[in-house]
Design an enzyme around this catalytic site. Structure first.
Site, PDB file in Angstrom:
ATOM      1  N   ILE A  26     -18.644-111.252 -32.953  1.00 44.41           N
ATOM      2  CA  ILE A  26     -18.029-110.844 -34.207  1.00 44.41           C
ATOM      3  C   ILE A  26     -17.267-109.534 -34.063  1.00 44.41           C
ATOM      4  O   ILE A  26     -16.910-108.901 -35.046  1.00 44.41           O
ATOM      5  CB  ILE A  26     -19.047-110.708 -35.368  1.00 44.41           C
ATOM      6  CG1 ILE A  26     -20.318-110.031 -34.888  1.00 44.41           C
ATOM      7  CG2 ILE A  26     -19.307-112.034 -36.021  1.00 44.41           C
ATOM      8  CD1 ILE A  26     -21.223-109.626 -36.020  1.00 44.41           C
ATOM      9  N   CYS A 394      -2.652-110.512  -7.809  1.00 44.57           N
ATOM     10  CA  CYS A 394      -3.746-110.717  -6.861  1.00 44.57           C
ATOM     11  C   CYS A 394      -3.650-112.098  -6.205  1.00 44.57           C
ATOM     12  O   CYS A 394      -2.851-112.292  -5.304  1.00 44.57           O
ATOM     13  CB  CYS A 394      -5.088-110.475  -7.547  1.00 44.57           C
ATOM     14  SG  CYS A 394      -6.375-110.043  -6.369  1.00 44.57           S
ATOM     15  N   HIS A 526      -4.663-105.349  -9.706  1.00 40.06           N
ATOM     16  CA  HIS A 526      -4.723-105.861 -11.080  1.00 40.06           C
ATOM     17  C   HIS A 526      -4.177-104.823 -12.058  1.00 40.06           C
ATOM     18  O   HIS A 526      -4.950-104.043 -12.628  1.00 40.06           O
ATOM     19  CB  HIS A 526      -6.173-106.187 -11.458  1.00 40.06           C
ATOM     20  CG  HIS A 526      -6.719-107.389 -10.757  1.00 40.06           C
ATOM     21  ND1 HIS A 526      -6.532-108.666 -11.230  1.00 40.06           N
ATOM     22  CD2 HIS A 526      -7.433-107.509  -9.622  1.00 40.06           C
ATOM     23  CE1 HIS A 526      -7.114-109.535 -10.411  1.00 40.06           C
ATOM     24  NE2 HIS A 526      -7.672-108.849  -9.422  1.00 40.06           N
ATOM     25  N   GLU A 528      -3.299-105.215 -14.956  1.00 36.19           N
ATOM     26  CA  GLU A 528      -3.751-105.490 -16.342  1.00 36.19           C
ATOM     27  C   GLU A 528      -4.942-104.630 -16.744  1.00 36.19           C
ATOM     28  O   GLU A 528      -5.244-104.505 -17.925  1.00 36.19           O
ATOM     29  CB  GLU A 528      -4.056-106.983 -16.532  1.00 36.19           C
ATOM     30  CG  GLU A 528      -5.309-107.520 -15.860  1.00 36.19           C
ATOM     31  CD  GLU A 528      -5.062-108.024 -14.439  1.00 36.19           C
ATOM     32  OE1 GLU A 528      -4.157-107.510 -13.766  1.00 36.19           O
ATOM     33  OE2 GLU A 528      -5.814-108.922 -13.997  1.00 36.19           O
TER      34      GLU A 528
HETATM   35  N1  GLN Z   1      -9.440-115.031  -4.251  1.00 37.80           N
HETATM   36  C1  GLN Z   1      -8.616-113.973  -3.822  1.00 37.80           C
HETATM   37  C2  GLN Z   1      -9.366-112.965  -2.969  1.00 37.80           C
HETATM   38  O1  GLN Z   1     -10.560-112.886  -3.003  1.00 37.80           O
HETATM   39  C3  GLN Z   1      -7.962-113.285  -4.991  1.00 37.80           C
HETATM   40  C4  GLN Z   1      -8.915-112.634  -5.916  1.00 37.80           C
HETATM   41  C5  GLN Z   1      -8.306-112.255  -7.235  1.00 37.80           C
HETATM   42  O2  GLN Z   1      -7.296-112.802  -7.637  1.00 37.80           O
HETATM   43  N2  GLN Z   1      -8.920-111.354  -7.952  1.00 37.80           N
HETATM   44  O3  GLN Z   1      -8.772-112.212  -2.243  1.00 37.80           O
END
Ligand code: GLN
Length: 549
Positions: A26, A394, A526, A528
């Protein structure tokens, strides 16, 4: 040294506890994050932490389908996705200590017992587990004036009991004006009766009271606004002042939540409960950022459609940060971003045109394992050949290297070490374009092979990445096991896929870009995890900008 009860009592630390009742999901996390942002705007040094009652030691190994995304902090902790909400809403950098599971708590108490630290005493939930919870709360709170502590799950959950008990003790230890308890509940609207029902909320508060906790505030989530009359009724049954019952009606955007909580006066009332002096800051100063965002969202100048090609498309929570970052990229361009989630397992060379021809940009996010890989590779090929802006994150970056090797360099068996050693046995041969650090560098010990947390990356001048970040040294968060195999670097560069970002300490490729393409960027990290609505990540802003063209 472990803090004693006495030293807790002398601390100036203030805590706000956020608990939930009636149903889960929630928006406790959003309530905590929004309140955090309001208090920060009022000038307080705040921090946020999440206590999760599950017994996993961390969410790193939990399926994103069960628990949503795994959020990664700068210091490499794999945490609950609520930490993402926190970091997006406030300006603090959270760390491992800000995400604590019951598994961790029990783990450390039991380890201490095994070491003999309890000198033969009986180890119990009260006081040993509760002391550990309290001590962790103080550790994470260090350096802040106000620490907001969210308890996962709902009141009444068996696993959560020690956490509620720890809150009860802390409220007693710290005394009045040092803690506030906010209980987030759900007030259902029964359409046949045309009525909002407060009974579940009453029961949930009753449950809290049974364990010795009287909330100061109720944040009532509902489809409809809770009017004064209903607030008075809820207040009466739950022993809460009418104006401390906060109406939290569903909103079309999560970025409206700070605005609506502020309108209900929650931040000012919380400050009052915590004994802070009245602020001289005006409302316009406290919420101006959120107001701007909501204005853009209500009147976007443009709109753009982005395909996210992934495996977990059925549960949006598993791409939480990514989804928000795309929205932020839209905000930076005064645009509305429509996100089309495409299931990579259903994507093939025959239907790809139909599935992707209506989008302005294609994003392949992070991922693990072989399932759906070929669909993702086809999407990358489509983006590359049709000059559709492409963003690979990634796994998405790794697959763009494999696609390039196969379809541009003619290395038909290009693959990743990950696919050669998966649970199903994988295919044991192929040209390993994406390799594991271990094989690549001759390390034998396979333990702890994930590259987690922040790493530096040097950008090449003149690259898209450099123009986007406008600097040549960046730092981004990682969570992966495999890396680009440098043996392919020269060949790829000759054919037009350039490594434009490199981690110099370990000689690892962090960014790949295609020349002669409107926007084709793959990143090993990443981004994000570092985008905020009030400061969108440059890569997402640039990707959306390219897609708008
Ligand atoms: N599977 C890939 C790795 O371990 C990418 C991992 C991911 O996208 N976070 O390197």
């Amino acid at each position: 040294m472990k803090k004693t009860k006495k030293s807790y009592g002398q601390s100036n630390q203030k805590f706000i506890f956020v608990t939930g009742g009636v149903v889960s999901s929630i928006g406790k996390g959003l309530t905590a994050a929004s309140l955090g942002s309001l208090l920060e705007a009022r000038g307080y040094k705040i921090t946020l932490m999440k206590f999760d009652p599950y017994l996993n030691v961390d969410p790193g190994t939990m399926s994103p389908l069960q628990h949503g995304e795994v959020y990664v902090t700068d210091d490499g902790a794999e945490t609950d996705l609520d930490l993402g909400h926190y970091e997006r809403f406030v300006n603090v950098t959270l760390r491992k200590a800000n995400s604590v599971s019951a598994g961790q708590i029990y783990d450390s108490v039991i380890a201490r017992e095994r070491r003999g630290d309890y000198l033969g005493g009986t180890v119990q939930v009260i006081p040993h587990i509760t002391d550990e919870i309290k001590s962790r709360a103080f550790t994470a709170a260090q350096g802040s004036e106000i620490a907001i502590v969210e308890i996962g799950g709902t009141v009444g959950d068996i696993e959560a009991q020690p956490f509620f008990e720890a809150i009860r003790q802390l409220r007693l230890d710290l005394g009045p004006q040092n803690t506030a308890l906010i209980h987030v509940t759900y007030v259902p609207y029964i359409s046949v009766a045309g009525e909002l029902k407060s009974k579940p909320t009453q029961h949930s508060v009753k449950e809290l009271r049974q364990i010795g906790l009287q909330p100061d505030f109720l944040v009532c989530r509902s489809e409809k606004h809770i009017d004064e009359q209903l607030k008075a009724k809820i207040g009466l049954f739950c022993s809460i002042k009418t104006n401390y019952v906060i109406s939290a009606k569903d909103s079309s955007s999560i970025y409206e939540v700070p605005l609506s909580l502020h309108k209900e006066n929650l931040d000012a009332l919380v400050c009052e409960v915590l004994g802070f002096k009245k602020t001289t800051k005006k409302s316009s100063q406290i919420v101006s950022g959120w107001q701007k965002i909501c204005q853009i969202q209500k009147n976007p100048k443009k709109s753009v459609k982005i395909a996210v090609v992934g495996k977990y498309v059925d549960l949006k929570e598993s791409y939480k940060s990514l989804h928000e970052s795309l929205v932020h990229g839209g905000l930076a361009n005064l645009a509305k971003v429509e996100i089309k989630y495409v299931d990579s397992e259903k994507l093939n060379i025959k239907n790809i045109k139909k599935e992707l021809s209506d989008v302005d940009g294609i994003l392949v996010p992070g991922g693990f394992g072989t399932r759906g890989v070929e669909g993702k590779i086809s999407a990358i090929q489509y983006a590359r050949e049709n000059k559709v802006p492409f963003f690979g994150i990634c796994f998405g970056m790794q697959l763009s290297a494999i696609e390039f090797a196969r379809n541009v360099c003619g290395i038909k068996d290009a693959t990743s070490r990950e696919f050669m050693s998966d649970a199903k046995g994988g295919k044991q041969s192929g040209n390993v374009v994406i390799d594991s650090m271990i094989e690549q560098r001759g390390v034998v010990d396979k333990g702890g092979t994930m590259r987690l947390g922040s790493f530096k990356c040097k950008l090449s001048t003149g690259s898209t990445a450099f123009k986007t970040y406008k600097k040549n040294m960046i730092s981004e968060r990682h969570r992966h096991r495999f890396e680009f195999n440098n043996q392919f670097k020269d060949l790829f560069e000759k054919r037009g896929l350039i490594a434009t970002g490199v981690n110099q300490e370990r000689d690892l490729v962090e960014i790949l870009e295609i020349k002669n393409h409107p926007w084709f960027v793959g990143v090993q990290f990443h981004p994000e995890f570092k985008s905020k609505p009030l400061s969108p990540h440059p890569l997402f802003s640039a990707f959306i900008k390219a897609a708008l063209k």
